[in-house]
Design a protein around this motif. Structure first.
Motif, short mmCIF file in Angstrom:
data_model
loop_
_atom_site.label_atom_id
_atom_site.label_comp_id
_atom_site.label_asym_id
_atom_site.label_seq_id
_atom_site.Cartn_x
_atom_site.Cartn_y
_atom_site.Cartn_z
N SER A 263 -14.58 -64.36 -53.73
CA SER A 263 -15.24 -65.52 -54.28
C SER A 263 -15.07 -66.69 -53.22
CB SER A 263 -14.92 -66.07 -55.73
OG SER A 263 -15.24 -64.38 -56.59
N GLY A 264 -13.34 -67.03 -52.48
CA GLY A 264 -13.48 -67.70 -52.05
C GLY A 264 -14.01 -67.18 -50.38
N VAL A 265 -14.12 -65.91 -50.40
CA VAL A 265 -14.77 -65.97 -49.37
C VAL A 265 -16.29 -66.88 -48.56
CG1 VAL A 265 -15.17 -64.34 -47.54
CG2 VAL A 265 -13.32 -64.24 -47.91
N VAL A 266 -16.93 -66.40 -50.26
CA VAL A 266 -18.64 -67.55 -49.89
C VAL A 266 -18.48 -68.37 -50.71
CG1 VAL A 266 -20.51 -66.44 -51.55
CG2 VAL A 266 -19.02 -64.81 -50.61
N LEU A 267 -17.28 -68.95 -51.30
CA LEU A 267 -17.83 -69.97 -51.70
C LEU A 267 -17.83 -71.68 -50.48
CD1 LEU A 267 -18.12 -71.93 -53.79
CD2 LEU A 267 -15.54 -72.37 -53.89
N PRO A 268 -17.12 -71.48 -49.30
CA PRO A 268 -17.40 -72.41 -47.97
C PRO A 268 -18.91 -72.00 -47.76
CG PRO A 268 -15.34 -71.37 -48.10
CD PRO A 268 -16.12 -70.25 -48.98
N TYR A 269 -18.88 -71.17 -47.28
CA TYR A 269 -20.57 -70.71 -46.85
C TYR A 269 -20.87 -71.72 -47.89
CZ TYR A 269 -18.37 -68.07 -42.99
OH TYR A 269 -17.73 -67.65 -41.86
N LEU A 270 -21.62 -71.03 -49.64
CA LEU A 270 -22.64 -71.69 -49.64
C LEU A 270 -22.31 -72.86 -50.25
CD1 LEU A 270 -24.18 -71.13 -52.39
CD2 LEU A 270 -21.48 -71.14 -53.64
N LEU A 271 -20.92 -74.37 -50.09
CA LEU A 271 -21.34 -75.47 -50.02
C LEU A 271 -21.06 -76.25 -48.87
CD1 LEU A 271 -17.61 -76.10 -51.52
CD2 LEU A 271 -20.34 -75.91 -52.92
N VAL A 272 -20.77 -75.50 -47.75
CA VAL A 272 -20.97 -75.95 -46.62
C VAL A 272 -23.20 -75.83 -46.31
CG1 VAL A 272 -21.10 -76.64 -44.39
CG2 VAL A 272 -19.06 -76.66 -45.29
N GLY A 273 -23.12 -74.81 -45.97
CA GLY A 273 -25.10 -74.36 -46.72
C GLY A 273 -25.50 -74.88 -46.84
N THR A 274 -25.20 -74.95 -47.90
CA THR A 274 -26.31 -75.67 -48.79
C THR A 274 -26.62 -77.51 -48.83
OG1 THR A 274 -25.61 -74.51 -50.79
CG2 THR A 274 -26.43 -76.68 -51.45
N ALA A 275 -24.78 -77.89 -48.24
CA ALA A 275 -25.51 -79.65 -48.16
C ALA A 275 -26.61 -79.81 -46.87
CB ALA A 275 -24.06 -79.96 -47.73
N ILE A 276 -25.80 -78.75 -45.89
CA ILE A 276 -26.54 -78.33 -45.05
C ILE A 276 -28.47 -78.71 -44.72
CG2 ILE A 276 -27.66 -78.00 -42.16
CD1 ILE A 276 -24.40 -76.77 -42.14
N LEU A 277 -28.31 -77.72 -45.45
CA LEU A 277 -29.66 -77.70 -46.01
C LEU A 277 -30.61 -78.30 -46.64
CD1 LEU A 277 -29.69 -73.64 -46.96
CD2 LEU A 277 -30.81 -74.63 -44.39
N LEU A 278 -29.79 -79.34 -47.81
CA LEU A 278 -29.93 -80.05 -48.04
C LEU A 278 -30.79 -81.60 -47.76
CD1 LEU A 278 -28.01 -80.83 -51.35
CD2 LEU A 278 -30.74 -80.21 -51.47
N TYR A 279 -29.75 -81.44 -46.03
CA TYR A 279 -30.22 -82.94 -45.43
C TYR A 279 -31.44 -82.59 -44.32
CZ TYR A 279 -29.15 -85.53 -41.05
OH TYR A 279 -29.78 -86.14 -39.78
N PHE A 280 -31.61 -80.97 -44.53
CA PHE A 280 -32.76 -80.70 -43.85
C PHE A 280 -34.12 -80.82 -44.93
CE2 PHE A 280 -30.74 -79.82 -40.74
CZ PHE A 280 -31.14 -80.22 -38.99
N GLY A 281 -33.89 -81.36 -46.19
CA GLY A 281 -34.58 -80.60 -47.02
C GLY A 281 -36.04 -81.60 -46.90
#
Length: 344
Positions: free
Chosen positions: A204-222
């Protein structure tokens, strides 16, 4: 928009918490719901002293060391695939797009299959297959981009077609490796069918950083994704850098997909079903779709994994089979709806 996010977000979070507790209490070893709550609350600092641990140690072991890590991985993988699906659907302007459109999952399957077939799956310990799957997934994206690019310009139709071609080729390559394998054929097929069983907290720790950073970036481009829905020319006139938006969203969505697939195997249709369901409820605003998809995607995969554990208990069904059985009819519904809209 904020009011909608507060209402729907609150309801989704409540559903997620309910799903977590119910899922933890279901399995071959039936545990009372009240006991699950007490075990979980007992581990929260400040509350543990208020609860008397009157349960068996085996119950605590089942909850904290078997079911909870599995549930956590289902949560982050479901969220990552759902958000990646929202990114793909937004940037490709196609409700039938999902994280596998560009062949990333198939590329990850190639890397995992090669490692398993050659017997090198323990060369770097437990991380050998996830690491190689992640790298080959990203390399697949690079190949698709190179095929789709023409004099520095990347057309949407060419990008999707390149993804389909690469996915078909790599899929045939994986099938060829399955025919070559003998003793490890079941291991390759099991990885391709997806699972979150027998995984520790570190996955879970492998996926979590990609999830948090990726969601933040996609929200920025919302907002940019909302304007892209009007068409590329109109979005450009309204100040959207179309090329940069498309490139960033595709790369971020692919990274999240590759990270999720590298630890869980191929779990299909999550990125297709969840963003579309969220869109039907809250509307086409990606500033709502992206954050809500993280929660609803987690809920969806938690229940899918719960079904995988219960249907043939104590034997597990591969998670990818459950999501395919649930997602394929929904995909057929979307396709028929799309055909009616185009013909009408």
């Amino acid at each position: 928009m904020k009011r909608k996010l507060f209402i729907y977000g609150g309801a989704a979070i409540a559903l997620l918490l309910f799903s977590i507790v119910v899922s933890l209490s279901l399995g071959s070893a039936n545990l009372p719901l009240s006991e699950v709550w007490r075990i979980l609350l007992n581990k929260i600092p400040g509350l543990g002293s208020l609860i008397t641990p009157d349960w068996q140690t085996t119950s605590e072991t089942i909850i904290l060391k078997v079911r909870l890590p599995r549930l956590a991985l289902a949560l982050v993988v479901g969220a990552a695939l759902a958000v990646a699906g929202a990114g793909f659907q937004g940037v490709l302007r196609n409700p039938l797009a999902d994280p596998y459109t560009l062949g990333v999952a198939t590329g990850a399957s190639v890397g995992a299959s090669v490692i398993i077939l050659t017997g090198m799956q323990t060369a770097l310990g437990q991380w050998t297959v996830p690491l190689v799957a992640f790298v080959t997934g990203i390399l697949t994206l690079v190949i698709v981009f190179r095929l789709a690019g023409t004099q520095g310009v990347m057309r949407l139709e060419t990008l999707i077609l390149s993804g389909v071609v690469v996915q078909a080729f790599l899929g045939a390559f994986v099938s060829f490796m399955v025919t070559l394998s003998k003793s490890v054929v079941n291991e390759i097929l099991f990885w391709q069918m997806g699972s979150v069983a027998m995984r520790g907290w570190s996955y879970s720790g492998v996926v979590l950083p990609y999830l948090l950073v990726g969601t933040a970036i996609l929200l920025y481009f919302g907002r940019s994704l909302n304007l892209l829905a009007l068409g590329e020319r109109q979005a450009a006139h309204l100040g959207v850098n179309v090329s940069r938006t498309r490139l960033v969203v595709l790369i971020v969505s692919t990274l999240m997909t590759a990270a999720a697939v590298s630890v869980s195997g191929v779990v299909a249709f999550v990125g297709l079903v969840i963003p579309h369901l969220v869109r039907l409820v809250v509307g086409p605003d990606y500033r709502l779709i992206i954050p809500l998809s993280t929660i609803v995607g987690s809920v969806y995969l938690i229940w899918a994994d719960t079904l995988a554990r219960l249907v043939l208990s104590p034997k597990d069904i591969p998670l990818g089979i459950v999501t395919a059985l649930l997602g394929a009819p929904f995909f057929a519904y979307l396709l028929s709806r799309q055909k009616k809209r185009l013909s009408g």
